[in-house]
Scaffold this motif. Structure first.
Motif, PDB file in Angstrom:
ATOM      1  N   LEU A 231       0.823  -1.209   0.000  1.00 57.58           N
ATOM      2  CA  LEU A 231       0.000   0.000   0.000  1.00 57.58           C
ATOM      3  C   LEU A 231       0.856   1.257   0.000  1.00 57.58           C
ATOM      4  O   LEU A 231       0.534   2.260  -0.641  1.00 57.58           O
ATOM      5  CB  LEU A 231      -0.830  -0.018   1.282  1.00 57.58           C
ATOM      6  CG  LEU A 231      -2.345   0.088   1.273  1.00 57.58           C
ATOM      7  CD1 LEU A 231      -2.958  -0.496   0.017  1.00 57.58           C
ATOM      8  CD2 LEU A 231      -2.882  -0.619   2.519  1.00 57.58           C
ATOM      9  N   LEU A 232       1.946   1.195   0.753  1.00 59.00           N
ATOM     10  CA  LEU A 232       2.725   2.414   0.995  1.00 59.00           C
ATOM     11  C   LEU A 232       3.690   2.753  -0.113  1.00 59.00           C
ATOM     12  O   LEU A 232       4.290   3.825  -0.116  1.00 59.00           O
ATOM     13  CB  LEU A 232       3.475   2.286   2.326  1.00 59.00           C
ATOM     14  CG  LEU A 232       2.572   2.266   3.560  1.00 59.00           C
ATOM     15  CD1 LEU A 232       3.392   2.014   4.815  1.00 59.00           C
ATOM     16  CD2 LEU A 232       1.790   3.562   3.684  1.00 59.00           C
ATOM     17  N   LEU A 253       2.280  -0.527  11.240  1.00 51.84           N
ATOM     18  CA  LEU A 253       3.265   0.322  11.904  1.00 51.84           C
ATOM     19  C   LEU A 253       4.680  -0.091  11.496  1.00 51.84           C
ATOM     20  O   LEU A 253       5.548   0.743  11.211  1.00 51.84           O
ATOM     21  CB  LEU A 253       3.108   0.167  13.418  1.00 51.84           C
ATOM     22  CG  LEU A 253       2.569   1.317  14.291  1.00 51.84           C
ATOM     23  CD1 LEU A 253       1.638   2.253  13.551  1.00 51.84           C
ATOM     24  CD2 LEU A 253       1.932   0.774  15.552  1.00 51.84           C
ATOM     25  N   GLN A 254       4.886  -1.394  11.477  1.00 50.70           N
ATOM     26  CA  GLN A 254       6.217  -1.893  11.128  1.00 50.70           C
ATOM     27  C   GLN A 254       6.564  -1.590   9.678  1.00 50.70           C
ATOM     28  O   GLN A 254       7.688  -1.183   9.370  1.00 50.70           O
ATOM     29  CB  GLN A 254       6.295  -3.401  11.390  1.00 50.70           C
ATOM     30  CG  GLN A 254       6.230  -3.741  12.876  1.00 50.70           C
ATOM     31  CD  GLN A 254       6.215  -5.234  13.135  1.00 50.70           C
ATOM     32  OE1 GLN A 254       6.011  -6.034  12.231  1.00 50.70           O
ATOM     33  NE2 GLN A 254       6.429  -5.617  14.387  1.00 50.70           N
ATOM     34  N   ALA A 259       9.606   1.666   5.759  1.00 46.20           N
ATOM     35  CA  ALA A 259       9.572   2.511   4.571  1.00 46.20           C
ATOM     36  C   ALA A 259      10.008   3.936   4.901  1.00 46.20           C
ATOM     37  O   ALA A 259      10.021   4.818   4.039  1.00 46.20           O
ATOM     38  CB  ALA A 259       8.166   2.513   3.983  1.00 46.20           C
ATOM     39  N   GLY A 260      10.331   4.151   6.169  1.00 46.25           N
ATOM     40  CA  GLY A 260      10.771   5.483   6.561  1.00 46.25           C
ATOM     41  C   GLY A 260       9.634   6.502   6.604  1.00 46.25           C
ATOM     42  O   GLY A 260       9.855   7.709   6.514  1.00 46.25           O
ATOM     43  N   GLU A 266       3.123  11.440   8.981  1.00 43.44           N
ATOM     44  CA  GLU A 266       2.974  11.181   7.554  1.00 43.44           C
ATOM     45  C   GLU A 266       1.900  10.142   7.246  1.00 43.44           C
ATOM     46  O   GLU A 266       1.465  10.006   6.107  1.00 43.44           O
ATOM     47  CB  GLU A 266       4.312  10.693   6.971  1.00 43.44           C
ATOM     48  CG  GLU A 266       5.409  11.729   7.067  1.00 43.44           C
ATOM     49  CD  GLU A 266       6.747  11.140   6.687  1.00 43.44           C
ATOM     50  OE1 GLU A 266       7.118  11.262   5.514  1.00 43.44           O
ATOM     51  OE2 GLU A 266       7.400  10.525   7.565  1.00 43.44           O
ATOM     52  N   LEU A 267       1.543   9.399   8.243  1.00 41.96           N
ATOM     53  CA  LEU A 267       0.538   8.347   8.033  1.00 41.96           C
ATOM     54  C   LEU A 267      -0.223   8.135   9.339  1.00 41.96           C
ATOM     55  O   LEU A 267       0.386   7.975  10.399  1.00 41.96           O
ATOM     56  CB  LEU A 267       1.237   7.034   7.648  1.00 41.96           C
ATOM     57  CG  LEU A 267       0.318   5.818   7.475  1.00 41.96           C
ATOM     58  CD1 LEU A 267      -0.512   5.937   6.204  1.00 41.96           C
ATOM     59  CD2 LEU A 267       1.126   4.521   7.470  1.00 41.96           C
TER      60      LEU A 267
END
Lengths: 341, 341
Positions: A231-232, A253-254, A259-260, A266-267
């Motif tokens: 998704l990210l 979360l992980q 992905a930094g 940011e999310l």
DNA sequence: CTGAAAGCGCTTACAG
DNA sequence: CTGAAAGCGCTTACAG
């Protein structure tokens, strides 16, 4: 040797019928006799045998609880609630972790029947709902945490639809418009409802989700992580993810961390269940709380209610309100961080 | 109506004694008869009543499991192990969450006795160990996860002492010299052992801990957080903390975060238990794993063993090895960050 | 108000 | 190899 009703009767110079009556507060026994007999029972450390009285047609005062896995914190908490309510009312509970396997379910049900439990609470999924139908006809049953619409039984659930709406509402208020969902298997009614409520509330504000932003996962954390990672990395990365249980949210979360991508700046991540896991992550999770205590307690009450009435009655369906617990995994959409590459 | 042994006997044209014998594989029954009777049982869906056979002196095939709280992930996992091993061997388990309260313990024990369970596994703490002594004399008992030296019963524990040593070893290898401990109440033997092993290993390298660096906490997370916070603000702040369970470690992580101290670069944290919580925090916790599955399985085995022998035998004590699981909450002492203000 | 007796569904010597 | 009978510890009509 353990004292029996005969010992008490002999000691009191009465018949065992009389002793039985004072134990069960039945029939009319003179006040004196009653007190005398109680005194003797005490003195002999007499404890009536549940086994014997069950054989005579009475209750076993034992309940069965079928859940996927007692080691899963969510079901652990539900089990505790069932246990406590049962204990209050004089019932013990036998745990049956099924791993959602029909075979284990049938084994356990067969054992519970042989032990003549007074009723069974079912919180497990199963392929073949005929099992349930048959069971419901032979003894009191209540389903907890999910719907099995094909079968008519008492049911107590959290209001998953409303929970999904709350999650959407929260995220909308924070300004999010591009959202995604990590759901459980959509064969489970509660997952469908959560997703449905979430989408619906979004729709009311004219917000749409693309199909690829809805990702069904298996129960496990790794799944959540993998799907969230996918998704990210898209160019139309969501600014918020709604996860249908805490474990999935941990995975999200992980994935974000790897992905930094920072949470919540940011999310944003909203989870469901509000088990202990939600308070242990970093950041702690904003979560839709299921009222686990009430869920368990109501299930027991609904079960015991069935012991009273002879004729099968209309089946109840209780939906308990969920509650949004705001922690630190959600924040306003931050325009300072460009989300389009 | 449910079929009974009489129905089977009538159908087969034999006595109930014969049927009983084929059910229990006792005595000599001709092969033909045996098969015929099995067929009839099948056809009538006959299931022997555990209640009735228990009353005749046989086992109830039910075990009691006393733990502080089934909703606590550690005990949830142990319970699952007990359940699984029991199920394999034909036993059900009744859960009893005691909150470590003697009153609840006594209530539950009394209920379990009335239900004539075949044995009890005790994983709960208690004030008054006389309860245990009496119980041990009247039925098979095994203690799990702790020692009650005052009483002679079978015991299965993790090797807490060795676990404490492993934690120390790990931290020493990373170069830590100034360490602290968040322990549970020192009235619990397992906590004492963990602390003892930890200190001892440190001592072997000539490393000492000041008394104020050893902090007993109640079970809860907030406690861990508060004590850790206190630890972290002294001028002689430790570079590593050994926490005697995962929950305490979560608290330590939170305290560090609030104090702006980074884990693991500025502070290493080792926890104990390795429940699901350890894999869910950020960073995930390096933890001393208790072999929860084996713990549960051995407890059941030790219990069932007692059914066989008549005379009370020497009490066993099984200590299972722990295992260091390295995750991301521990690292080398980083000299780049001055730890003395 | 109290008790004798049957019955719940099995198992277990014991006799044949 | 098979069965009659007693017994496990209670409850429940029923009779008194």
């Amino acid at each position: 040797m353990k004292a029996t009703i005969y010992d008490v009767a002999r000691e009191a110079g009465v018949s065992i019928a009389t002793v039985s009556k004072v134990i069960n507060a039945k029939g009319k026994i003179s006040q004196e006799r009653r007190e005398e007999i109680f005194a003797i029972m005490e003195r002999l450390h007499y404890q009536p045998s549940v086994i014997a009285s069950a054989l005579t047609g009475k209750h076993t005062f034992t309940l069965g609880l079928l859940i996927p896995d007692i080691a899963n914190p969510f079901f652990g908490e539900v089990a505790r609630a069932v246990e406590d309510r049962g204990h209050q009312l004089g019932y013990s509970v036998i745990i049956c972790s099924t791993d959602n396997k029909d075979e284990r379910i049938e084994q356990y049900i067969s054992v519970l029947k042989q032990k003549r439990v007074d009723g069974i609470i079912i919180g497990t999924g199963m392929e073949n709902t005929d099992i349930l139908r048959d069971l419901g006809e032979s003894m009191p049953v209540v389903i907890i945490g999910r719907e099995v619409s094909a079968v008519s039984v008492h049911t107590v659930v959290a209001d998953d639809w409303q929970g999904g709406r709350s999650a959407a509402e929260h995220l909308l208020l924070l300004g999010h418009r591009r959202m995604a969902v990590l759901s459980e298997s959509l064969t489970v009614s509660s997952s469908r409802e959560r997703l449905h409520g979430f989408k619906q509330r979004l729709g009311e504000e004219g917000v749409m989700m693309s199909e690829r932003h809805v990702r069904p996962c298996k129960q496990r954390m790794e799944d959540g992580k993998r799907e969230a990672a996918a998704l990210l990395q898209g160019s139309d990365r969501p600014t918020a993810i709604f996860c249908c249980n805490d474990l999935l949210a941990v995975g999200a979360l992980q994935a974000a961390k790897e992905a930094g991508i920072r949470v919540p700046s940011e999310l944003s991540v909203v989870s469901f269940d509000n088990t202990i896991l939600a308070s242990v992550t970093d950041p702690p999770l904003t979560s839709i709380a299921q009222p686990m205590e009430q869920l368990g307690a109501s299930a027991v009450d609904l079960l015991l209610e069935q012991f009273a009435q002879e004729a099968p009655t209309v089946k109840h369906r209780i939906a308990l309100r969920t509650e949004l617990i705001v922690r630190e995994s959600t924040a306003c959409v931050n325009l300072a961080y460009p989300i389009d590459n």
